[in-house]
Design a protein around this motif. Structure first.
Motif, short mmCIF file in Angstrom:
data_model
loop_
_atom_site.label_atom_id
_atom_site.label_comp_id
_atom_site.label_asym_id
_atom_site.label_seq_id
_atom_site.Cartn_x
_atom_site.Cartn_y
_atom_site.Cartn_z
N ILE A 1 -4.29 6.74 -2.28
CA ILE A 1 -3.45 5.61 -1.90
C ILE A 1 -3.44 4.62 -3.05
N ILE B 1 0.87 -1.17 0.00
CA ILE B 1 0.00 0.00 0.00
C ILE B 1 0.91 1.22 0.00
N PHE C 1 2.05 5.33 -0.52
CA PHE C 1 1.81 6.77 -0.42
C PHE C 1 3.03 7.46 -1.00
N CYS D 1 -9.37 0.92 4.73
CA CYS D 1 -8.60 2.11 5.08
C CYS D 1 -9.36 2.99 6.06
N CYS E 1 -4.14 1.44 6.53
CA CYS E 1 -4.78 0.55 5.55
C CYS E 1 -4.30 -0.88 5.73
N PRO F 1 -0.34 4.76 4.69
CA PRO F 1 -0.27 3.29 4.57
C PRO F 1 -0.53 2.54 5.87
#
Length: 214
Positions: free
Chosen positions: A108, A98, A100, A139, A130, A127
């Motif tokens: 995201i 995940i 960013f 998330c 999530c 992140p």
């Protein structure tokens, strides 16, 4: 399994090693050094049996990179290079991360082990807010929504706290669903984990563990 990958400083370099918790020696658990690198202040994620990732601490002020180390061939290859605010939380069960970064355009993203974007969310969060469970991304999304990736450093320094709603994003269809909102207590969720039909997280306000039935 029962092995732990670790980094240790030795002789001015950083050694990558593996500790086997099933094998005892007189000095403790059996340890094997895989390789040595001229890297500083990095973290690792063991994302598949043959793959360990090196990643720098995220910051909006300093471009970060991620390198992929293949255990069998002892190769260190670039995966994602020189991105400001780069922060990827890797999920071993989903073989993806995940992500960013300042290039994410207020969203995201989900990337695979080649660094290729395979999904993107319609919302911006961090992140550690999530987790992937099955074919869905869960998330905790700050309210009001974040609008600037420069918040990253302030968030990591705990300079501000958020009030989160929790969303479920179907990765196949890209359809988001609000599953939790208007909590009677303030929720600033981090370290999300999905286990069966439960979502677990730590609340940054009180540092307690919470669970949410899915």
């Amino acid at each position: 399994d029962s092995r732990i990958a670790y980094l240790e400083e030795a002789g001015g370099k950083i050694n990558l090693g593996i500790m086997d918790l099933t094998k005892q020696t007189k000095a403790g658990f059996a340890r094997t050094t895989l390789d040595s690198f001229a890297l500083h202040d990095v973290r690792i994620s063991w994302v598949s049996p043959d793959t360990i990732l090196f990643h720098e601490k995220p910051s909006a002020r300093v471009p970060g990179s991620i390198w992929k180390y293949t255990i069998s061939s002892k190769r260190l290859d670039p995966l994602i290079m020189e991105r400001s605010s780069l922060w990827v939380r890797w999920d071993k069960t989903a073989s993806s991360g995940i992500m960013f970064s300042d290039k994410a355009q207020n969203r995201i993203e989900v990337v695979d082990l080649r660094g290729v974007i395979i999904n993107a969310s319609p919302f911006l969060t961090f992140p550690d807010k999530c987790a992937i469970g099955g074919n869905a991304l869960y998330c905790a999304v700050p309210q009001p929504p974040l609008s600037n990736e420069k918040f990253l450093d302030a968030y990591l320094k705990r300079s501000f706290y958020t009030d989160d709603f929790i969303y479920k994003l179907e990765l196949n269809s890209g359809r988001p669903t609000l599953i939790f909102s208007n909590s009677p207590v303030k929720i600033d969720a981090k370290n999300l984990r999905v286990d069966g039909q439960k979502l677990y997280f730590i609340n940054r306000y009180d540092k307690k563990l919470y669970q949410l039935s899915l």
